[in-house]
Design a protein around this motif. Structure first.
Motif, short mmCIF file in Angstrom:
data_model
loop_
_atom_site.label_atom_id
_atom_site.label_comp_id
_atom_site.label_asym_id
_atom_site.label_seq_id
_atom_site.Cartn_x
_atom_site.Cartn_y
_atom_site.Cartn_z
N LEU A 88 0.86 -1.18 0.00
CA LEU A 88 0.00 0.00 0.00
C LEU A 88 0.90 1.22 0.00
CD1 LEU A 88 -2.67 1.63 0.34
CD2 LEU A 88 -2.41 1.33 2.81
N ILE A 89 0.73 2.09 -0.99
CA ILE A 89 1.43 3.36 -1.01
C ILE A 89 0.42 4.49 -0.87
CG2 ILE A 89 2.66 5.02 -2.47
CD1 ILE A 89 4.38 2.84 -3.53
N THR A 90 0.70 5.40 0.03
CA THR A 90 -0.02 6.66 0.13
C THR A 90 0.95 7.76 -0.29
OG1 THR A 90 -1.36 5.85 1.96
CG2 THR A 90 -1.27 8.22 1.63
N LEU A 91 0.62 8.47 -1.34
CA LEU A 91 1.52 9.46 -1.93
C LEU A 91 0.85 10.82 -1.94
CD1 LEU A 91 4.08 10.29 -3.50
CD2 LEU A 91 2.95 9.49 -5.59
N LEU A 92 1.43 11.77 -1.22
CA LEU A 92 0.93 13.13 -1.17
C LEU A 92 1.98 14.06 -1.78
CD1 LEU A 92 -0.29 13.24 2.56
CD2 LEU A 92 -1.52 12.36 0.57
N ASN A 93 1.62 14.72 -2.87
CA ASN A 93 2.49 15.71 -3.50
C ASN A 93 3.65 15.04 -4.21
OD1 ASN A 93 0.87 17.33 -2.01
ND2 ASN A 93 2.50 18.36 -0.89
N ALA A 94 3.60 15.00 -5.50
CA ALA A 94 4.69 14.45 -6.29
C ALA A 94 4.87 15.27 -7.55
CB ALA A 94 4.43 12.99 -6.64
N ASP A 95 6.11 15.55 -7.88
CA ASP A 95 6.48 16.25 -9.11
C ASP A 95 7.42 15.32 -9.87
OD1 ASP A 95 6.89 18.11 -11.05
OD2 ASP A 95 8.15 19.43 -9.85
N LEU A 96 6.89 14.66 -10.89
CA LEU A 96 7.58 13.57 -11.57
C LEU A 96 7.89 14.01 -13.00
CD1 LEU A 96 5.19 10.76 -10.27
CD2 LEU A 96 7.17 11.78 -9.12
N ARG A 97 9.17 14.31 -13.26
CA ARG A 97 9.57 14.94 -14.51
C ARG A 97 10.43 14.00 -15.34
NH1 ARG A 97 10.91 18.01 -10.34
NH2 ARG A 97 13.13 17.63 -10.66
N GLY A 98 10.51 14.32 -16.64
CA GLY A 98 11.38 13.58 -17.55
C GLY A 98 10.60 12.56 -18.32
N GLY A 99 10.72 11.30 -17.91
CA GLY A 99 9.88 10.24 -18.41
C GLY A 99 10.08 9.85 -19.85
N SER A 100 9.10 9.12 -20.33
CA SER A 100 9.06 8.62 -21.69
C SER A 100 7.60 8.54 -22.10
CB SER A 100 9.72 7.24 -21.78
OG SER A 100 9.41 6.61 -23.00
N HIS A 101 7.33 8.83 -23.37
CA HIS A 101 5.94 8.80 -23.83
C HIS A 101 5.38 7.38 -23.90
CE1 HIS A 101 5.74 13.07 -24.51
NE2 HIS A 101 6.84 13.03 -25.26
N SER A 102 6.21 6.38 -23.67
CA SER A 102 5.73 5.00 -23.63
C SER A 102 5.53 4.50 -22.21
CB SER A 102 6.72 4.08 -24.35
OG SER A 102 7.98 4.08 -23.68
N LEU A 103 5.78 5.35 -21.19
CA LEU A 103 5.70 4.95 -19.79
C LEU A 103 4.78 5.87 -19.01
CD1 LEU A 103 9.50 4.36 -19.06
CD2 LEU A 103 7.78 2.58 -19.46
N SER A 104 4.22 5.33 -17.95
CA SER A 104 3.53 6.15 -16.95
C SER A 104 4.48 6.43 -15.80
CB SER A 104 2.27 5.44 -16.44
OG SER A 104 1.35 5.25 -17.49
#
Length: 712
Positions: free
Chosen positions: A332-348
């Motif tokens: 179980l993950i509880t996640l408050l406030n995340a800024d997730l940069r970069g990535g790939s258009h084939s990934l979430s």
């Protein structure tokens, strides 16, 4: 799973019995029955699908909005977590001065550091690293001089930017990713458990659930050019923290927390640069709390959870790989406030195949913010997401969390050491000259130190007998007591009808007071019970910060509450604290991070206040209420684990909402014991309904609630 109960032995000293030095108060439980009102069931108002709210902007609180915007550059460490820290020589072990470490970036300091660890681990001591680069070529593991794994050690750097432990390039034993090796390796002790109980491997790995008080703070660990390296393999239980630490390198894992049985523990202000896995978390118990985490340039995943209960606030990631991956039926993950940069258009940005509650998440460069059960959830910004629709008991309830404002605790450390005062200078005595325990009354001496006019009062390691209330007032702004235990005693704390605090925080010149690394424990176990003992009483409008604290009893009837407030009490911050019996009798603003209220008494009572908790773990029979909110109070609890080791009576209720507002994200786990049958009881006016176990999501052999909402 190993049955985890303590059978303490004690030694007589006249009429006194001194408890073993590990002071584990949390595992002696008896089954108590309680009656909890009307048992009326109603259909639970739920949906069967995950829910997504995408409009993030209106729900960003002030503090949360600032945290998301504060780190727009890649791989930048916030300045607030790089402050310098100095300590009096009498309370730290200087690795240069005493053990000859050079810290010059050239000399191999491995043996000097290992000698310091071996001679101090298990004794609640601080090994202090002045700024410098400490070159090492082997694992810094937490074993004592007898080669036995131990806990209770604090590694403290002068400054995270300039205090560096660096592994030599191409160090022997660090080249294989299939057989990785850590640079720094904390461990559990073995006091009352079996070496291989519950499937752990204490002899070979230092695994266990007695890794108390393991701290790593204010330094950098650099794994150099070593593909099989793990920067920090961390194990801690009940209280313990990694704070203000940078982990960098090209190895396998930055921060590894996969050994049995990690947690509860706190990871705060940590920056991980490089590695295949930035942070990796395993085990089914006992919960991890993370806050202000920066991940950068990982090759496989930023943070991966393989089965634990994880509470995260303020996660920043600059990566081309997934920032978060959550799998396993017990996760179980509880996640408050995340800024997730970069990535790939084939990934979430977040790959979730288990239980998840996420709030205020923004991603850029990724296909979407979240993928749930291998299906893309549309949108790169998320106001709130639950992997299963929120549970409610009233059809009129809103389906989102309460979004309470979140504040940071005070950050006070006086580097002017002339402002520190030692209680021993006023006659307090924690030990005799030969190192044996000293049982004189230290109350007057400690009070004189508090009233001395200095900003910081420190208590050297030892056991201090306190027979009456200590009044925190005047100029004192911090009480610091690593390795010291206050043992309350005498008749002052015996009357349950007229309870009395051991430490009372009163008005003074400073705007806030921090009480840090204080342990309160009745060591005189053959004396009458201290049924009227209150650990701390906040009787001032000043802010109070309880940090790395353990309180108060080994016996169920040896305290009334750990904390009580008075009317108009100021803000309260709780961080990395193991104690049960929080009595917020009057409205108060409270923020808690990594709270471990083990035992079989009522855990938290919130009467009209505003309570926010990130990361909580209970353990034992859990035969009493975890959180009772009434009087129009507001409570948010994120990332809680109710670990049941005894049979819970069928009428026991985990959470009570009495004409108030709550938001809960939690899971239970039990091994051969009966879980709570009634998880939530909510009352509105004359109507009362209950949320029962059979209506909840499976979580291994127990239950999970990504989000419960009780609000109008």
């Amino acid at each position: 799973m190993e049955k985890r109960e303590n059978n303490f032995s004690s030694k007589k000293q006249g009429c006194k019995v001194v408890m073993a030095k590990f002071q584990r108060r949390w595992k002696v439980f008896s089954i108590l029955s309680i009656l909890c009102g009307i048992a009326v069931l109603s259909p639970v108002v739920i949906a069967k699908k995950s829910t997504l709210i995408t409009n993030i902007s209106p729900l960003l609180g002030l503090s949360e909005g600032k945290s998301l915007n504060a780190r727009e550059k890649k791989c930048v460490i916030p300045n607030s977590s790089t402050q310098e820290k100095l300590f009096p020589d009498s309370i730290v072990i200087n690795v240069k001065a005493k053990y000859g470490a050079k810290g010059d970036g050239v000399t191999d300091d491995t043996q000097a550091i290992l000698k310091a660890i071996r001679e101090n681990v298990g004794q609640n001591r601080i090994i202090y690293f002045p700024q410098g680069t400490y070159l090492v070529s082997d694992r810094l593991e937490w074993k004592n001089t007898n080669g036995k794994w131990q806990s209770q050690l604090w590694i403290q750097g002068q400054n995270r930017a300039n205090t560096i432990i660096r592994l030599k390039d191409n160090a022997p034993g660090y080249n294989s990713t299939s057989n990785p090796r850590a640079v720094v390796y904390t461990a559990s002790a073995l006091y009352v458990e079996q070496a291989n109980g519950g499937g752990k491997d204490y002899p070979a790995k230092g695994e266990g659930n007695e890794g108390f008080a393991n701290y790593i703070e204010d330094l950098t660990i650099d794994t150099g050019n070593n593909r099989g390296a793990i920067a920090l393999d961390y194990l801690a239980n009940n209280i313990g923290a990694v704070r203000n630490v940078t982990l960098r390198g090209q190895g396998l894992v930055g921060l590894d927390m996969t050994r049995k049985w990690i947690g509860p523990a706190l990871v705060k202000n940590v920056f991980v640069e490089g590695f295949d896995h930035g942070i990796r978390i395993g085990s089914e118990v006992n919960g991890i709390t993370l806050e202000h985490i920066n991940l950068c340039n990982q090759k496989t995943v930023g943070l991966e959870n393989l089965g634990n209960i994880v509470a995260i606030r303020n996660l920043s990631s600059s990566n081309s790989v997934p920032a978060v991956r959550n799998s396993n039926s017990t996760s179980l993950i509880t996640l408050l406030n995340a800024d997730l940069r970069g990535g790939s258009h084939s990934l979430s940005a977040i790959e979730n195949n288990s239980r998840l509650f996420a709030r205020n998440v923004r991603s850029s460069g990724y296909r979407s913010a979240i993928m749930q059960d291998n299906k893309v959830v549309k949108g790169t910004k998320v106001r709130e997401f639950t992997s299963f629709a929120p549970f409610t008991l009233f059809k009129s309830s809103a389906n989102s969390s309460l979004n309470l404002p979140i504040e940071e605790p005070p950050s006070f450390h006086d580097n002017n050491l002339s402002n520190w005062v030692n209680v021993e200078d006023f006659g307090a005595k924690g030990k005799n000259a030969d190192g044996s325990d000293e049982w004189g009354d230290d109350t007057v001496a400690i009070q004189k130190a508090i009233d001395s006019g200095k900003s910081t009062v420190y208590i050297p390691p030892g056991r201090y007998f306190v027979s009456d209330t200590l009044h925190v007032r005047g100029n004192v702004r911090k009480i610091f007591a690593m390795g010291a235990t206050f043992s309350p005693g005498g008749s002052a704390f015996q009357d349950i009808k007229n309870p009395k605090p051991l430490i009372r925080i009163e008005d003074g010149t400073a705007t806030d007071v921090t009480i840090e690394h204080v342990s309160v424990l009745n060591l005189v176990q053959q004396a009458p019970p201290l049924a009227g003992l209150i650990g701390f009483e906040q009787a001032t409008s000043r802010t109070l910060f309880l940090k790395d604290v353990g309180c108060c009893s080994l016996r169920p009837n040896d305290q009334k509450y750990v904390f009580r407030n008075t009317p108009r009490a100021g803000k309260l911050f709780i961080e990395d604290v193991s104690a049960e019996g929080w009595q917020f009798e009057h409205p108060q603003k409270v923020w808690a991070r990594q709270l471990n209220p083990e035992g079989n008494n009522k855990k938290i009572f919130n009467n009209g206040g505003k309570l926010w908790v990130l990361g909580l773990k209970t353990e034992g029979g859990n035969v009493n209420t975890v959180l009772h909110t009434k009087g129009g109070g507001v409570s948010e609890l994120f990332g809680a684990l109710l670990y049941v080791t005894g049979n819970v009576p069928p009428e026991a209720i985990a959470f009570i909402n009495d004409n108030s507002q709550v938001a809960l994200s939690y899971a239970t786990i039990n091994y051969g014991a009966n879980d709570f049958q009634i998880h939530v009881q909510e009352t509105r006016g004359s109507k009362r309904f209950q949320l029962t176990r059979n209506r909840l999501l499976g979580h291994g052999n127990a239950r999970a609630v990504p989000l419960y909402v009780g609000r109008q």
